[in-house]
Design a protein around this motif. Structure first.
Motif, PDB file in Angstrom:
ATOM      1  N   ILE A  82       0.831  -1.211   0.000  1.00 52.39           N
ATOM      2  CA  ILE A  82       0.000   0.000   0.000  1.00 52.39           C
ATOM      3  C   ILE A  82       0.864   1.260   0.000  1.00 52.39           C
ATOM      4  O   ILE A  82       0.636   2.186  -0.786  1.00 52.39           O
ATOM      5  CB  ILE A  82      -0.956  -0.023   1.211  1.00 52.39           C
ATOM      6  N   LEU A  83       1.887   1.266   0.871  1.00 48.83           N
ATOM      7  CA  LEU A  83       2.759   2.449   0.913  1.00 48.83           C
ATOM      8  C   LEU A  83       3.489   2.672  -0.416  1.00 48.83           C
ATOM      9  O   LEU A  83       3.610   3.800  -0.889  1.00 48.83           O
ATOM     10  CB  LEU A  83       3.792   2.311   2.038  1.00 48.83           C
ATOM     11  N   SER A  84       3.959   1.579  -1.013  1.00 46.32           N
ATOM     12  CA  SER A  84       4.677   1.755  -2.283  1.00 46.32           C
ATOM     13  C   SER A  84       3.731   2.237  -3.370  1.00 46.32           C
ATOM     14  O   SER A  84       4.078   3.122  -4.150  1.00 46.32           O
ATOM     15  CB  SER A  84       5.320   0.464  -2.768  1.00 46.32           C
ATOM     16  N   ALA A  85       2.536   1.634  -3.422  1.00 46.50           N
ATOM     17  CA  ALA A  85       1.598   2.037  -4.469  1.00 46.50           C
ATOM     18  C   ALA A  85       1.220   3.501  -4.293  1.00 46.50           C
ATOM     19  O   ALA A  85       1.176   4.260  -5.265  1.00 46.50           O
ATOM     20  CB  ALA A  85       0.351   1.156  -4.437  1.00 46.50           C
ATOM     21  N   LEU A  86       1.014   3.912  -3.042  1.00 43.80           N
ATOM     22  CA  LEU A  86       0.693   5.320  -2.780  1.00 43.80           C
ATOM     23  C   LEU A  86       1.826   6.235  -3.245  1.00 43.80           C
ATOM     24  O   LEU A  86       1.593   7.234  -3.923  1.00 43.80           O
ATOM     25  CB  LEU A  86       0.473   5.529  -1.282  1.00 43.80           C
ATOM     26  N   SER A  87       3.067   5.882  -2.853  1.00 48.31           N
ATOM     27  CA  SER A  87       4.197   6.739  -3.251  1.00 48.31           C
ATOM     28  C   SER A  87       4.272   6.847  -4.768  1.00 48.31           C
ATOM     29  O   SER A  87       4.487   7.926  -5.314  1.00 48.31           O
ATOM     30  CB  SER A  87       5.529   6.184  -2.757  1.00 48.31           C
ATOM     31  N   ILE A  88       4.117   5.700  -5.433  1.00 47.65           N
ATOM     32  CA  ILE A  88       4.241   5.719  -6.895  1.00 47.65           C
ATOM     33  C   ILE A  88       3.154   6.577  -7.508  1.00 47.65           C
ATOM     34  O   ILE A  88       3.411   7.457  -8.336  1.00 47.65           O
ATOM     35  CB  ILE A  88       4.195   4.280  -7.453  1.00 47.65           C
ATOM     36  N   VAL A  89       1.902   6.362  -7.083  1.00 44.04           N
ATOM     37  CA  VAL A  89       0.805   7.093  -7.711  1.00 44.04           C
ATOM     38  C   VAL A  89       0.926   8.598  -7.437  1.00 44.04           C
ATOM     39  O   VAL A  89       0.874   9.415  -8.351  1.00 44.04           O
ATOM     40  CB  VAL A  89      -0.561   6.543  -7.240  1.00 44.04           C
ATOM     41  N   ILE A  90       1.165   8.964  -6.181  1.00 46.19           N
ATOM     42  CA  ILE A  90       1.184  10.393  -5.846  1.00 46.19           C
ATOM     43  C   ILE A  90       2.381  11.108  -6.475  1.00 46.19           C
ATOM     44  O   ILE A  90       2.237  12.097  -7.178  1.00 46.19           O
ATOM     45  CB  ILE A  90       1.218  10.597  -4.314  1.00 46.19           C
ATOM     46  N   PHE A  91       3.584  10.571  -6.235  1.00 50.86           N
ATOM     47  CA  PHE A  91       4.782  11.265  -6.723  1.00 50.86           C
ATOM     48  C   PHE A  91       4.876  11.244  -8.239  1.00 50.86           C
ATOM     49  O   PHE A  91       5.190  12.246  -8.865  1.00 50.86           O
ATOM     50  CB  PHE A  91       6.046  10.643  -6.136  1.00 50.86           C
ATOM     51  N   LEU A  92       4.623  10.079  -8.807  1.00 55.33           N
ATOM     52  CA  LEU A  92       4.813  10.016 -10.251  1.00 55.33           C
ATOM     53  C   LEU A  92       3.731  10.767 -10.993  1.00 55.33           C
ATOM     54  O   LEU A  92       3.967  11.340 -12.046  1.00 55.33           O
ATOM     55  CB  LEU A  92       4.905   8.565 -10.723  1.00 55.33           C
ATOM     56  N   PHE A  93       2.534  10.794 -10.415  1.00 55.82           N
ATOM     57  CA  PHE A  93       1.481  11.597 -11.039  1.00 55.82           C
ATOM     58  C   PHE A  93       1.916  13.066 -11.096  1.00 55.82           C
ATOM     59  O   PHE A  93       1.797  13.728 -12.127  1.00 55.82           O
ATOM     60  CB  PHE A  93       0.183  11.453 -10.242  1.00 55.82           C
ATOM     61  N   SER A  94       2.457  13.554  -9.990  1.00 55.41           N
ATOM     62  CA  SER A  94       2.891  14.954  -9.964  1.00 55.41           C
ATOM     63  C   SER A  94       4.052  15.200 -10.912  1.00 55.41           C
ATOM     64  O   SER A  94       4.090  16.200 -11.624  1.00 55.41           O
ATOM     65  CB  SER A  94       3.345  15.357  -8.567  1.00 55.41           C
ATOM     66  N   ALA A  95       4.994  14.247 -10.912  1.00 59.20           N
ATOM     67  CA  ALA A  95       6.156  14.419 -11.793  1.00 59.20           C
ATOM     68  C   ALA A  95       5.700  14.435 -13.244  1.00 59.20           C
ATOM     69  O   ALA A  95       6.184  15.216 -14.063  1.00 59.20           O
ATOM     70  CB  ALA A  95       7.152  13.288 -11.569  1.00 59.20           C
ATOM     71  N   MET A  96       4.735  13.564 -13.537  1.00 64.20           N
ATOM     72  CA  MET A  96       4.243  13.467 -14.899  1.00 64.20           C
ATOM     73  C   MET A  96       3.566  14.769 -15.305  1.00 64.20           C
ATOM     74  O   MET A  96       3.820  15.302 -16.387  1.00 64.20           O
ATOM     75  CB  MET A  96       3.254  12.300 -14.957  1.00 64.20           C
TER      76      MET A  96
END
Lengths: 95, 479
Positions: B126-140
């Motif tokens: 859950i923590l990894s999926a959250l980090s990926i979705v939140i951070f990468l969405f913003s970076a994208m």
């Protein structure tokens, strides 16, 4: 079945260490030339092909030299192993 | 409008678009769909693998921001940029064969599949999926803004039209073709980046009257421009060295890079990718940043660093060549966002939906869902990029450093340290992301280093301490 690991992991561990050592050497090369030669006053700079010597050795020669080292490392020290072959000695886990 | 410049750009967009559509015919249905859509069936050869890693990693900053900084600071910034030479071989050597072998054994399609199998913990997932979705969405979203602005500045169309052209072409090929389309377009984009580098560097050297002449003029303007310390002496050895963590070895922790280590066909492909990747990364970074420094002699007095490359290309090259060169940053942006887009949707579909909501989902449904979610994610990024909210910009600041601090140890120690366990991984992610954000806000550039350094140290200790708090993980032979 040995308690030990997949034989391929030994190779992979060794190669990870080689990659790390190469990265450290790369850093030392980059740092030593940049600040060793580049740390002097600009008046004392020497130039190669128009570039200041520190930049020439650190960035240009460093780039070419380490690309060659990667080539040598991979060609002569890295081993090809199959990725798929599920070793027939039956693995401990069954997922 | 400057049609000389626009035609090569438009040609490039159409080409990328067609390749995406073409590769979509390879997508199989049936049980291999997920592997195929998200990993191209683990069939990447050495050249394509090298190019997709370089292109994914090389973003707008390699072609726009970086050369702009080099223009302002001089050769010291080129030195800093060369810290990236290691990413070409280090990431592949470290993840290397082991990651590929493990991924096949456990049938992993995403980074989180690997973490899930290794740590067997819901919280890690859950923590990894959250980090990926939140951070990468913003970076994208930030990269899309860059892509839109680039098209806007060359063509003169409005920002929203430019953004529409840009995101439309990216979305179509990613949704239709999945990972295969992404890596093949990445390969084309990588080649465009290399060609663009050669042309702009050569054009700049010729326009400046040769390297020797350029260096002499730089020294006359400000001797610090040709030292390693930067025009204003702001580049200390420690600060520059700390970029070896951020853009060098730390890149192992970026999910969009590590997922590529699951997709190579065989060890030969990996070996070739290491050699080609090292050369291409080094070449692009050296060439583009050097062109930025040299540009100072040709076009002095540019106030906005981001405009250095476009202005330089238009100044030193004929229009149609400038069009090819300006396709390079566009290629860099597109090849970064396409991978990240797919990664975010795979985190949602594979890691959250199939893992926890509906493990026995019907294959045909998963297929439609994959297209659907990818489209929805893409459209929401588009909406965000039209008028980016402050929160997004704020999160983007943390994206790469935060992801590195979160994932580097759970990946690397998970592969090479048997005692590492779920508590260690959770502690490492929480401490890594938390301390990165906290330091960034309170003590940026602590002790003169880039902010990412200390969080990576903290998360290492968190991993070790966490791993000792509970008994051993169940023994398996998989890892």
């Amino acid at each position: 079945m040995k308690k030990g690991n997949d034989w391929r992991y030994r190779i992979s561990n060794k190669e990870a260490i080689m990659g790390t050592v190469l990265a450290i050497l790369n850093f030392v090369w980059w740092y030593a030339f940049a600040y060793g030669l580049g740390g002097r006053p600009v008046k004392e700079y020497t130039y190669i092909l128009g570039f200041p010597a520190w930049f020439f050795y650190s960035c240009i020669v460093g780039f070419i030299f380490f690309t060659i080292l990667v080539f040598i490392m991979v060609k002569f020290f890295f081993k090809e192993v199959p990725f798929d072959s599920d070793d027939n000695d039956g693995e401990g886990d069954s997922r | 409008m400057n049609w000389d410049v626009i035609l090569p750009l438009a040609f490039f967009l159409v080409l990328v678009f067609l390749v995406g559509i073409y590769t979509s015919r390879h997508i199989k249905s049936g049980p291999s769909f997920l592997q195929d859509y998200f990993l191209a069936g683990r069939e990447l050869g050495g050249f394509v693998l090298a190019m997709t890693m370089v292109a994914t990693y090389g973003s707008a900053s390699s072609f726009i921001g970086g050369p702009g900084a080099a223009y302002q600071l001089g050769l010291g910034w080129v030195l800093l940029a060369m810290a990236q030479l290691v990413t070409g071989y280090f990431t592949l050597a470290v993840l290397g064969k082991k990651f590929a072998i493990v991924a096949r054994k456990i049938n992993a399609v995403t980074l989180i599949d690997f973490l899930k199998a290794r740590y067997d913990s819901k919280w890690v997932v859950i923590l990894s999926a959250l980090s990926i979705v939140i951070f990468l969405f913003s970076a994208m979203a930030a990269q899309w803004v860059g892509g839109g602005r680039l098209i806007e500045s060359f063509t003169g169309v409005s920002y929203s039209t430019a953004l529409f052209i840009f995101s439309g072409s990216v979305l179509v090929y990613v949704i239709a073709g999945g990972f295969r389309a992404v890596v093949i377009t990445d390969a084309i984009q990588g080649v465009v980046m290399v060609i663009g580098t050669v042309i702009i560097l050569a054009g700049t050297i010729v326009a400046g009257g040769g390297i020797e002449n350029i260096i002499v003029e730089l020294r006359a303007e400000n001797p610090n421009l040709i030292t390693p310390f930067g025009s204003d002496e702001s580049l200390t050895p420690l600060f520059v060295s700390s970029f070896w963590i951020l853009v060098g070895v730390g890149v192992v922790g970026l999910p969009q890079i590590s997922v590529r280590a699951m997709s190579y066909r065989n060890s030969k492909a990996m070996h070739r990718a290491m050699i080609i990747g090292t050369f291409v990364v080094g070449f692009i970074m050296l060439g583009m940043h050097l062109a930025g420094v040299f540009g100072r002699v040709i076009l002095p007095g540019i106030e906005v660093p981001d405009k250095v490359m476009p202005l330089l290309a238009l100044e030193v090259l004929p229009g149609w060549l400038a069009g090819i060169v300006l396709a390079a940053p566009l290629a860099a942006v597109m090849s970064t966002v396409d991978s990240v887009l797919l990664l975010v949707s795979s985190a949602i579909i594979k890691d959250v939906y199939i893992n926890y909501i509906k493990p026995d989902a019907d294959e045909r449904f998963v297929k439609r869902l994959s297209f659907g979610i990818t489209a929805v994610v893409g459209l929401s990024v588009f909406t965000m990029a039209i008028n980016p909210p402050d929160l997004l910009i704020w999160l983007n600041l943390f994206a790469f450093g935060g992801l590195e601090a979160a994932f580097i140890w759970p990946i690397v120690m998970g592969l090479y340290w048997k005692r590492g366990n779920a508590n260690g991984a959770i502690a490492s992610i929480v401490v890594g992301v938390g301390s990165y954000m906290w330091l960034h806000l309170n003590y940026p550039n602590l002790w003169g280093m880039h902010t990412v350094v200390m969080p990576i140290v903290f998360s290492f200790f968190a991993y070790i301490v966490g791993s000792f708090t509970k008994g051993d993980r169940p023994q398996t032979n998989t890892f």
